[in-house]
Design an enzyme around this catalytic site. Structure first.
Site, PDB file in Angstrom:
ATOM      1  N   LYS A 120      13.385   8.866  -8.292  1.00  0.00           N
ATOM      2  CA  LYS A 120      13.016  10.221  -7.887  1.00  0.00           C
ATOM      3  C   LYS A 120      13.896  10.766  -6.760  1.00  0.00           C
ATOM      4  O   LYS A 120      14.265  11.941  -6.769  1.00  0.00           O
ATOM      5  CB  LYS A 120      11.540  10.263  -7.490  1.00  0.00           C
ATOM      6  N   ALA A 122       2.362   5.573   3.322  1.00  0.00           N
ATOM      7  CA  ALA A 122       3.283   6.568   3.872  1.00  0.00           C
ATOM      8  C   ALA A 122       4.651   6.491   3.203  1.00  0.00           C
ATOM      9  O   ALA A 122       5.673   6.745   3.825  1.00  0.00           O
ATOM     10  CB  ALA A 122       3.419   6.370   5.380  1.00  0.00           C
ATOM     11  N   PRO A 166       2.926   1.709  11.186  1.00  0.00           N
ATOM     12  CA  PRO A 166       2.504   2.989  11.765  1.00  0.00           C
ATOM     13  C   PRO A 166       3.636   3.990  11.945  1.00  0.00           C
ATOM     14  O   PRO A 166       3.424   5.200  11.796  1.00  0.00           O
ATOM     15  CB  PRO A 166       1.911   2.580  13.119  1.00  0.00           C
TER      16      PRO A 166
END
Length: 272
Positions: free
Chosen positions: A65, A128, A154
């Site tokens: 992609k 994420a 994180p």
């Protein structure tokens, strides 16, 4: 006959040919739709070969992609935000146009097919990576109260939140930073389901009216959705409808006709 395709690696599992065959019958269009397994280091060459043989457009699946986005001459806003393309259109002037309808497919499935309201709702996204980046723009367009991204690393969640922070209330962090609250919508966007696992989510995130949604479908979505049911989630959905809605938007891009997705979703659910 015009040729279209889904390009990926692997690509054998793809349901897109079945979906486009259903759209073809529904709209009385005639075209060939192929599965093309491109070498991991040979995506651009595979696209050129397909284009040179008369290809008109292609769905793009993993792991290409981002490369498809780079290959394009022109890109939609959603593709620019995602830095990834979920489909390509080969235009008459020889240029390649990239779109990303992953987020559109998700929002359509949630709001139209499942009657889930996103406006002024709290949304937790688990993961994420590229899948999350691909859905954030359309989710923020739905004007939620806030979006929280949680990730094992994180810094990746913080980085995504920073990219989109001007679009709405959005935060990022690790699992240990999750504030104890009940979210209206929880979206699972990691690849852990392929290993039969789900992320280390704490208890207490799900309320009596919460909706849990896995971007994957079938067995891959089962670990997260089972956790959601065990936690008492009232609404639990996999991403099959998202895939169909995504492909309906691509069909409209290519043919100018928006197919009816409901019978296609029902047909796939009956056979999966």
């Amino acid at each position: 006959m015009d040729k279209y395709a889904v390009i990926g690696n692997p690509v054998e599992h793809s349901l897109s040919p079945v979906i486009f065959q259903a759209f073809e019958k529904q709209t009385n269009h005639s075209f060939d739709y192929l599965k093309i397994k491109a070498p991991v280091n040979g995506f651009a060459a595979a696209v050129k070969k397909f284009h040179d043989k008369g290809g008109k457009g292609a769905n793009i699946t993993l792991p290409f992609k981002e490369e498809a986005y780079q290959l394009a001459d022109k890109r939609s806003q959603e593709a620019n935000e995602a830095h990834a393309a979920s489909a390509l259109q080969f235009r008459e002037d020889g240029t390649i146009y990239a779109v990303n309808y992953d987020g559109l497919g998700l929002v359509q499935d949630l709001t139209r097919n499942h009657n889930i309201t996103l406006t002024q709702k709290s949304i937790l996204i688990v993961g994420a990576g590229g899948a999350t980046r691909g859905i954030l723009g359309p989710l923020l367009n739905a004007a939620p109260e806030k979006i929280v991204i949680v990730n094992r690393t994180p810094s990746k969640a913080h980085a995504l939140a920073k990219i989109f922070h001007l679009r709405g209330e959005i935060q990022g962090g690790g699992f240990d930073e999750l504030e104890p609250m009940r979210y209206d919508v929880i979206i699972h966007a990691t690849s852990l389901g392929h290993q039969g696992k789900f992320p280390p989510l704490p208890d207490g995130l799900i309320g009596s009216q919460s909706c849990c949604y896995d971007l994957s479908y079938g067995k891959i979505a089962s670990p997260f959705l089972q956790w959601a049911k065990d936690q008492g989630a009232k609404y639990n959905f996999d991403g099959l409808g998202m895939l169909v809605e995504h492909n309906a938007a691509v069909f409209y891009l290519w043919f100018g006709i928006y197919p009816d997705t409901n019978p296609v979703i029902e047909m796939l659910q009956a056979h999966l």
